[in-house]
Motif scaffolding. Sequence first.
Motif, short mmCIF file in Angstrom:
data_model
loop_
_atom_site.label_atom_id
_atom_site.label_comp_id
_atom_site.label_asym_id
_atom_site.label_seq_id
_atom_site.Cartn_x
_atom_site.Cartn_y
_atom_site.Cartn_z
N ILE A 1 0.83 -1.20 0.00
CA ILE A 1 0.00 0.00 0.00
C ILE A 1 0.87 1.25 0.00
CG2 ILE A 1 -0.21 0.36 2.50
CD1 ILE A 1 -3.19 0.87 2.09
N SER B 1 0.88 2.22 -5.86
CA SER B 1 -0.12 1.80 -4.87
C SER B 1 -1.51 2.23 -5.33
CB SER B 1 0.20 2.44 -3.51
OG SER B 1 -0.92 2.38 -2.66
N LEU C 1 -2.94 4.86 -2.98
CA LEU C 1 -2.40 6.21 -3.17
C LEU C 1 -2.97 6.86 -4.43
CD1 LEU C 1 1.36 5.85 -2.13
CD2 LEU C 1 -0.58 6.69 -0.79
N GLY D 1 -8.34 -1.24 2.18
CA GLY D 1 -7.81 0.12 2.05
C GLY D 1 -8.63 1.02 1.18
N TYR E 1 -10.35 4.68 2.40
CA TYR E 1 -10.09 5.97 1.78
C TYR E 1 -11.39 6.64 1.33
CZ TYR E 1 -4.98 5.84 1.60
OH TYR E 1 -3.66 5.87 1.93
N ALA F 1 -1.72 5.63 4.76
CA ALA F 1 -1.38 4.35 4.15
C ALA F 1 -0.64 3.44 5.14
CB ALA F 1 -0.52 4.58 2.91
#
Length: 432
Positions: A151, A156, A159, A336, A340, A366
Amino acid sequence: MPSPEVMIFVVLGGLIAIGSPIAVALAMAGVVGIVMGLPSQMLGTLGTNTYNAIAKYPLVAIPLFVLTGTIFERSGVAANLVRFARALVGPRRGGLAVVATLVCLIMGGMSGSGPADAAAVAMVMAPSMAKAGYPRAFTATVIAASASTAILIPPSVALIIYSILVPGVDLRALFAAGLFPGLLAGLAVIGPSVWLSRRYGFEGGEGDERPPLWESFVGALPALFAPVIILGGLRSGLFTPTEAAVVAVAYGVFIGTAIYRNLGWRDLYRAFADSAVLSAVILLIISLAGIFAWAGNTLGAFDQLANAVLGVSDDPAVALALVMALLLVAGMVLDGVSIYLILIPILMPVMQGFQWNATWFGILMAMTIAVGQFTPPVAVNLMVTTKVTDVPMERTIGWALWMVTAMVAALALVIIFPQIALWLPETLGYRV
């Protein structure tokens, strides 16, 4: 009856708690907020907001990097990287644990997906580590923790999403900023892995013969070039992050079919089909999150929650500790991408209120989510590795605590010394 601003979070939390898919929970929470707090004709915005959420050119990189990871996973890259890493590390106590971490770091520079890296490395490393005397639960934990660095290591997927959701953030700067924290996180896993191996006598050095260094390096060279091509092309301006994803796919197909020759037409078809399914899931979550984001912004729910966080303390350190704790808990139960999409609209006003650097904060997010990815009870990476190693997740808790402690220490260093993340993008001339 709670206000619409409250109900949007009550519905979201309730649906997640009963096991509803994240995409459905986000969409339904947004719809409830619209129905309760806005004129009925605003329901006509559902289609527009769903489309607008994914009608962004940078998002094209996500399915392409997912495809890249799938192709590299099935082309024999992991096996060649493991052989090279074993030649570097040699037979020693904790050596295979170090090899697993090194391979996960390199694989993270190809796919940007922790679960994908965890699956690929566990399939190759688990039999060798079992033969060397490592407990299956320890093996599953080390690989899950090492794969969480994906990540952070560019490219990523998380990201990429952060750069889209936070205005003014340069994705190239984010990629560069994630490199050293990612390597630091890898070292944080290696430390306790080697110490525990020596303490409990795992792998006494009498394992398989050490592979020839030069021969294994030549075999791994095509795979090692993948991160160089991606990051070198970005740095030189030869292509954009989205175009880099296209180059990565083409390169993966080339080495899988022409160099390693492990990919036939049937394998390529399967890789494209599986990547399409996974990409569809990710983009469906993003699209339906557009309803949640629009409803929350229009109702002012995100601002109210952010103000509540800001009202807890005017000390930036206290506020940051609260945010990190929230992200760690979220990382234990959600992937993840979902974190986000749910939390950035809430945390962005907090970040702006304390004037935190957006690039630095994105890396902190992250790193914290990475810790959650191998922290039971849910832990998406551990779910993958425990399935591959056929071990109950509860048996990994004792080992995971050591890795979590070390990773949190690495996170603390990046908090205290922001230049660990910001030095490289600043040196490369990116806007941070």
